[in-house]
Design an enzyme around this catalytic site. Sequence first.
Site, PDB file in Angstrom:
ATOM      1  N   TYR A   9       0.762  -1.145  -0.124  1.00  0.00           N
ATOM      2  CA  TYR A   9       0.115  -0.284   0.132  1.00  0.00           C
ATOM      3  C   TYR A   9       0.758   1.398   0.146  1.00  0.00           C
ATOM      4  O   TYR A   9       1.206   1.740   0.959  1.00  0.00           O
ATOM      5  CB  TYR A   9      -0.832  -0.012   1.250  1.00  0.00           C
ATOM      6  CG  TYR A   9      -1.951  -1.009   0.973  1.00  0.00           C
ATOM      7  CD1 TYR A   9      -2.279  -1.819   0.068  1.00  0.00           C
ATOM      8  CD2 TYR A   9      -2.729  -1.199   2.315  1.00  0.00           C
ATOM      9  CE1 TYR A   9      -3.427  -2.773  -0.161  1.00  0.00           C
ATOM     10  CE2 TYR A   9      -3.904  -2.319   2.092  1.00  0.00           C
ATOM     11  CZ  TYR A   9      -4.143  -3.026   1.047  1.00  0.00           C
ATOM     12  OH  TYR A   9      -5.124  -3.675   1.012  1.00  0.00           O
ATOM     13  N   HIS A  11      -1.505 -11.946   0.187  1.00  0.00           N
ATOM     14  CA  HIS A  11      -2.317 -10.797  -0.537  1.00  0.00           C
ATOM     15  C   HIS A  11      -3.167 -11.591  -1.886  1.00  0.00           C
ATOM     16  O   HIS A  11      -4.065 -11.006  -1.943  1.00  0.00           O
ATOM     17  CB  HIS A  11      -1.467  -9.686  -0.969  1.00  0.00           C
ATOM     18  CG  HIS A  11      -2.258  -8.421  -0.902  1.00  0.00           C
ATOM     19  ND1 HIS A  11      -1.586  -7.212  -0.887  1.00  0.00           N
ATOM     20  CD2 HIS A  11      -3.399  -7.933  -1.423  1.00  0.00           C
ATOM     21  CE1 HIS A  11      -2.510  -6.316  -1.040  1.00  0.00           C
ATOM     22  NE2 HIS A  11      -3.453  -6.769  -1.339  1.00  0.00           N
ATOM     23  N   SER A  70     -13.064  -3.357   0.013  1.00  0.00           N
ATOM     24  CA  SER A  70     -14.037  -2.161  -0.936  1.00  0.00           C
ATOM     25  C   SER A  70     -15.440  -2.632  -0.575  1.00  0.00           C
ATOM     26  O   SER A  70     -16.097  -2.639  -1.428  1.00  0.00           O
ATOM     27  CB  SER A  70     -13.651  -2.460  -2.384  1.00  0.00           C
ATOM     28  OG  SER A  70     -12.329  -2.053  -2.680  1.00  0.00           O
ATOM     29  N   PRO A  71     -15.813  -2.562   0.943  1.00  0.00           N
ATOM     30  CA  PRO A  71     -17.112  -2.650   1.282  1.00  0.00           C
ATOM     31  C   PRO A  71     -18.109  -1.717   0.613  1.00  0.00           C
ATOM     32  O   PRO A  71     -19.421  -2.011   0.683  1.00  0.00           O
ATOM     33  CB  PRO A  71     -17.197  -2.993   2.593  1.00  0.00           C
ATOM     34  CG  PRO A  71     -16.094  -2.212   3.096  1.00  0.00           C
ATOM     35  CD  PRO A  71     -14.956  -2.346   1.685  1.00  0.00           C
ATOM     36  N   LEU A  72     -17.483  -0.638   0.551  1.00  0.00           N
ATOM     37  CA  LEU A  72     -18.308   0.644   0.038  1.00  0.00           C
ATOM     38  C   LEU A  72     -18.458   0.954  -1.618  1.00  0.00           C
ATOM     39  O   LEU A  72     -18.867   1.892  -2.031  1.00  0.00           O
ATOM     40  CB  LEU A  72     -18.224   1.583   0.739  1.00  0.00           C
ATOM     41  CG  LEU A  72     -18.396   1.720   2.314  1.00  0.00           C
ATOM     42  CD1 LEU A  72     -17.790   3.035   3.014  1.00  0.00           C
ATOM     43  CD2 LEU A  72     -19.859   1.301   2.620  1.00  0.00           C
ATOM     44  N   GLY A  73     -17.457  -0.104  -2.336  1.00  0.00           N
ATOM     45  CA  GLY A  73     -17.470  -0.009  -3.792  1.00  0.00           C
ATOM     46  C   GLY A  73     -16.114   0.459  -4.237  1.00  0.00           C
ATOM     47  O   GLY A  73     -15.882   0.697  -5.507  1.00  0.00           O
TER      48      GLY A  73
END
Length: 303
Positions: free
Chosen positions: A72, A147, A227-230
């Site tokens: 990251y 990963h 990415s639970p919100l997109g």
Amino acid sequence: MTTRTDSPTLTTGTDSPTASTTRRLGTVRTSPIGLGAMPLSVEGRPDADRAVATVHAALDAGITLIDTADSYHWHADEYGHNEELIARALASYGPDADRVLVATKGGRGRPGDGSWTVNGDPAHLKRACEGSLRRLGVEAIGLYQQHHPDRDVPYADSLGAIRELYEEGKIRAAGISNVDVAQVRLAREILGEALVSVQNEYSPAVRTHQPVLDLCTELGLAFLPWSPLGGIGRSAELGGAGVEFAAIAAERGVSPQRVALAWLLAASPVTIPIPGSSRPETIRDSAAAAELVLSRDEMARLA
């Protein structure tokens, strides 16, 4: 439509069980919502002060799980940027930071041009873990995750390296990411009790990994939707699937993002969403989803 704010409105449904205050991740209990730290280090990242403030806001809101990775970062020469940032933020928070479980990952790279690489070579995974230990400043990593499977390396070989790290005491628990059902079963066979979690993409817009979530529920493995919100830059519309979520949010007087996270929590007792955030106010709003219980009728509307 209600937008995400600094002052959450907590609402509880009348015909669903009360939200759990913690969730199980192996032998430890964590907050139901974690912090996905990637946006703090990649393209479009905030300045260092705001990044640290975001981490501190997450801890103030009761979050005790932070998800990071050695890959990251933004530029090619910043390997481990996010891990070092998290270590600094925790060190400056004070003794209460000891309650936080830091989950990191190894096996991917970023050349600096926006692309991602995969390296599941056992020797690389061991070196990656050593680097993460050093950057995080710990003797053992709370949760270490491969990963991404490497198509050029037998998955069993990669998992064998993770197992060795566990047996050597360098990691306290193991996780896998971006996997299918067969790979979860193989990891369970090779890692045994060391395997505690699976991290796959899952959100209102992306539900293709439902079979993996179902298997995790059956096996009692924590499922960490990434990415639970997109995804970065798409959370405002929940990745394009936010219409009904927005309608319920308006009825409840909360943000659509909070409804989406509450929906994920209700999907299974093993889900621990890790929404990314780069601002204190958004992670506060995300953390408040743990107190929002959707009714059975609302869940049916979101199915």
